[in-house]
Design a protein around this motif. Structure first.
Motif, mmCIF file in Angstrom:
data_model
loop_
_atom_site.group_PDB
_atom_site.id
_atom_site.type_symbol
_atom_site.label_atom_id
_atom_site.label_comp_id
_atom_site.label_asym_id
_atom_site.label_seq_id
_atom_site.Cartn_x
_atom_site.Cartn_y
_atom_site.Cartn_z
ATOM 1 N N ARG A 252 -10.668 9.052 -49.179
ATOM 2 C CA ARG A 252 -9.877 7.833 -49.012
ATOM 3 C C ARG A 252 -10.825 6.671 -48.743
ATOM 4 O O ARG A 252 -11.966 6.857 -48.298
ATOM 5 C CB ARG A 252 -8.889 7.978 -47.844
ATOM 6 N N LEU A 253 -10.351 5.461 -49.006
ATOM 7 C CA LEU A 253 -11.174 4.275 -48.793
ATOM 8 C C LEU A 253 -10.946 3.717 -47.396
ATOM 9 O O LEU A 253 -9.803 3.622 -46.929
ATOM 10 C CB LEU A 253 -10.855 3.207 -49.839
ATOM 11 N N GLU A 254 -12.024 3.333 -46.755
ATOM 12 C CA GLU A 254 -11.981 2.773 -45.407
ATOM 13 C C GLU A 254 -12.462 1.328 -45.449
ATOM 14 O O GLU A 254 -13.545 1.041 -45.971
ATOM 15 C CB GLU A 254 -12.874 3.590 -44.479
ATOM 16 N N PHE A 255 -11.654 0.418 -44.922
ATOM 17 C CA PHE A 255 -12.024 -1.001 -44.905
ATOM 18 C C PHE A 255 -13.093 -1.242 -43.850
ATOM 19 O O PHE A 255 -12.997 -0.761 -42.718
ATOM 20 C CB PHE A 255 -10.796 -1.860 -44.603
ATOM 21 N N LEU A 256 -14.126 -1.988 -44.231
ATOM 22 C CA LEU A 256 -15.205 -2.329 -43.311
ATOM 23 C C LEU A 256 -15.062 -3.789 -42.889
ATOM 24 O O LEU A 256 -15.033 -4.688 -43.737
ATOM 25 C CB LEU A 256 -16.570 -2.110 -43.970
ATOM 26 N N GLU A 257 -14.972 -4.013 -41.612
ATOM 27 C CA GLU A 257 -14.908 -5.380 -41.095
ATOM 28 C C GLU A 257 -16.239 -6.090 -41.343
ATOM 29 O O GLU A 257 -17.289 -5.457 -41.472
ATOM 30 C CB GLU A 257 -14.605 -5.361 -39.596
ATOM 31 N N ASP A 258 -16.178 -7.424 -41.397
ATOM 32 C CA ASP A 258 -17.397 -8.205 -41.625
ATOM 33 C C ASP A 258 -18.493 -7.854 -40.633
ATOM 34 O O ASP A 258 -19.683 -7.853 -40.967
ATOM 35 C CB ASP A 258 -17.093 -9.704 -41.518
ATOM 36 N N SER A 259 -18.103 -7.549 -39.417
ATOM 37 C CA SER A 259 -19.093 -7.279 -38.371
ATOM 38 C C SER A 259 -19.857 -5.979 -38.608
ATOM 39 O O SER A 259 -20.889 -5.740 -37.984
ATOM 40 C CB SER A 259 -18.398 -7.205 -37.008
ATOM 41 N N GLN A 260 -19.371 -5.138 -39.537
ATOM 42 C CA GLN A 260 -20.008 -3.852 -39.795
ATOM 43 C C GLN A 260 -21.106 -3.933 -40.851
ATOM 44 O O GLN A 260 -21.768 -2.940 -41.125
ATOM 45 C CB GLN A 260 -18.959 -2.817 -40.226
ATOM 46 N N TYR A 261 -21.268 -5.092 -41.453
ATOM 47 C CA TYR A 261 -22.332 -5.252 -42.443
ATOM 48 C C TYR A 261 -22.775 -6.708 -42.450
ATOM 49 O O TYR A 261 -22.125 -7.585 -41.877
ATOM 50 C CB TYR A 261 -21.868 -4.822 -43.840
ATOM 51 N N THR A 262 -23.896 -6.959 -43.088
ATOM 52 C CA THR A 262 -24.466 -8.303 -43.111
ATOM 53 C C THR A 262 -23.671 -9.186 -44.058
ATOM 54 O O THR A 262 -23.614 -8.929 -45.255
ATOM 55 C CB THR A 262 -25.932 -8.257 -43.569
ATOM 56 N N SER A 263 -23.047 -10.208 -43.518
ATOM 57 C CA SER A 263 -22.303 -11.147 -44.360
ATOM 58 C C SER A 263 -22.277 -12.515 -43.698
ATOM 59 O O SER A 263 -21.244 -13.154 -43.606
ATOM 60 C CB SER A 263 -20.873 -10.648 -44.588
#
Length: 431
Positions: A252-263
């Motif tokens: 299944r796909l899991e949404f990643l919040e902005d804080s979980q990666y460099t953006s």
């Protein structure tokens, strides 16, 4: 006459790729002067019929072989031009290269391109050099560039990003359960190569919508029994660069919040700025509807606005909507002569084939997010898509990574099959 030509040229400019046009022009001379191959003569004096060009046992006439060498020589010389351009890029003076003078809009080459080898590979099956009446075409050269890029990047490949519609599945459709691409994508993941679908489809944080579009692929992962580590290398980045998902061990796909990666670039845009930009885009699309008499709906999303016609529109009508939106947004941000990537809030206004959309952000940002996430440099990253004209949404990725320009899922399958064969061959050598 001159002014009329200039007008026509500018009207066509958004439909051209200057490097491909340059190569076409170079290949035209040997075609015009020397493309007169005759069927090979057999020992009994009869002429062999080489109508089956894919037959490895078919013979080439001396004239055809000579013409193939002329074409190969041109590709070899273009390789040298690219190598010189890359060397001067490293010195910080790319505009001094001969290629930059010949093709002023030329961009960045992150790898060398074995064009001569790629031409010989394709010519072996397609017999481009045997044609008497049809010169090397835009599509011929596009395919040669694709194969050359695959050959160059295969050994160090770490990340492959894909467009969705018309790259992995038909326009507006879902990933089919019986797609031959499933096994090829699984093969990449099993080789520890990260895979990301970077798509304009923007459904916010709604993972279920993306899972619906990709149900056939996710089911293929489950059927193949991919490990958590393998599926963990699969990502979906929606809305060009706005909504990131990663595949979990349960497929299944899991949404990643902005804080979980460099953006940091994405987080620097306030909602007020985004909505103001979308207001301008929406007004411009409404103006296009009014002045061209289009029957269409204008849809507003959190980070996009689109024109969805009730009837089929021509390519020219959709291009007009895309280019009008580009100009309006560039003017609004005070940079009418800039590119959509070079303004305070980058955007992408593109012809989607059956509709027109304006997205906040673009695939350049999307690819860079993925590169940072999986630590893949430009020379180890490949983006595959079908929209590389100036009204498309894949063209911006050329500033971040290597690219392959395909036109349908069948070409994607062919490209990945070539890549798979090269990777298998390199693995055999290493073993």
């Amino acid at each position: 006459m001159t002014s009329q030509y200039r007008v026509n040229y500018h009207l066509r400019a958004h439909k051209r790729d200057n490097l491909i046009e340059f190569i076409k022009g170079m290949l035209l001379t040997p075609f015009v002067l020397h493309s007169q191959p005759a069927p090979a003569q057999l020992p009994d004096g009869t002429r062999e019929n080489n109508s089956s060009s894919g037959d490895d046992n078919s013979r080439s006439s001396p004239e055809e072989e000579a013409n193939a060498e002329r074409y190969a020589g041109i590709f070899s010389n273009i390789e040298l031009l690219i190598n010189e351009h890359r060397e001067l890029m490293q010195q910080g003076i790319p505009s001094y290269s001969r290629l930059a003078r010949l093709v002023p809009s030329i961009g960045t080459f992150f790898t060398a391109l074995p064009l001569e080898q790629a031409f010989r590979h394709i010519n072996k099956n397609n017999k481009i050099s045997a044609r008497k009446y049809v010169p090397p075409s835009f599509n011929d050269i596009r395919r040669i560039l694709n194969i050359a890029q695959v050959m160059a990047i295969a050994e160090g490949l770490q990340l492959v990003t894909f467009d969705g519609d018309m790259t992995l599945y038909a326009d507006g459709q879902n990933f089919e359960p019986d797609s031959e691409l499933t096994g090829l994508l699984i093969g990449l993941l099993q080789r520890r190569i990260s895979v990301a679908i970077v798509t304009a489809a923007g459904y916010g944080a709604d993972a279920a919508r993306y899972e619906q579009r990709l149900a056939g692929l996710l089911r293929g992962f489950a059927d193949a029994g991919l490990s958590a580590a393998e599926v963990g290398r699969f990502y979906v980045l929606g809305g060009e660069c706005n909504f990131l998902f990663r595949c979990r061990a349960d497929y299944r796909l899991e949404f990643l919040e902005d804080s979980q990666y460099t953006s940091s670039e994405l987080r620097s845009w306030t909602d007020a700025q985004v909505q103001q930009l979308l207001d301008v885009a929406e007004a411009e699309l409404a103006d296009c509807v009014q002045r061209m008499g289009i029957r269409a709906r204008i849809l507003r999303k959190p980070r996009a606005v689109g024109l969805v016609p009730s009837d089929t529109l021509t390519r020219e009508q959709l291009d007009e909507c895309a280019l009008s939106s580009q100009v309006a947004l560039l003017k609004f941000q005070g940079s009418p002569k800039s590119q959509p990537c070079d303004v305070p809030i980058p955007f992408c206004a593109f012809n989607g084939g059956g509709d027109c959309w304006v997205d906040i952000g673009n695939k350049l940002i999307g690819v860079r997010i993925m590169q940072e996430l999986v630590a893949s440099p430009p020379a180890a990253t490949l983006h595959v898509g079908d929209q590389f004209l100036s009204t498309g949404n894949d063209i911006s990725t050329r500033a971040a990574c290597c690219t392959c320009w395909i036109v349908n899922p069948e070409e994607t399958r062919g490209m990945l099959t070539e890549l798979d064969a090269i990777l298998d061959q390199k693995q055999e050598y290493s073993d």
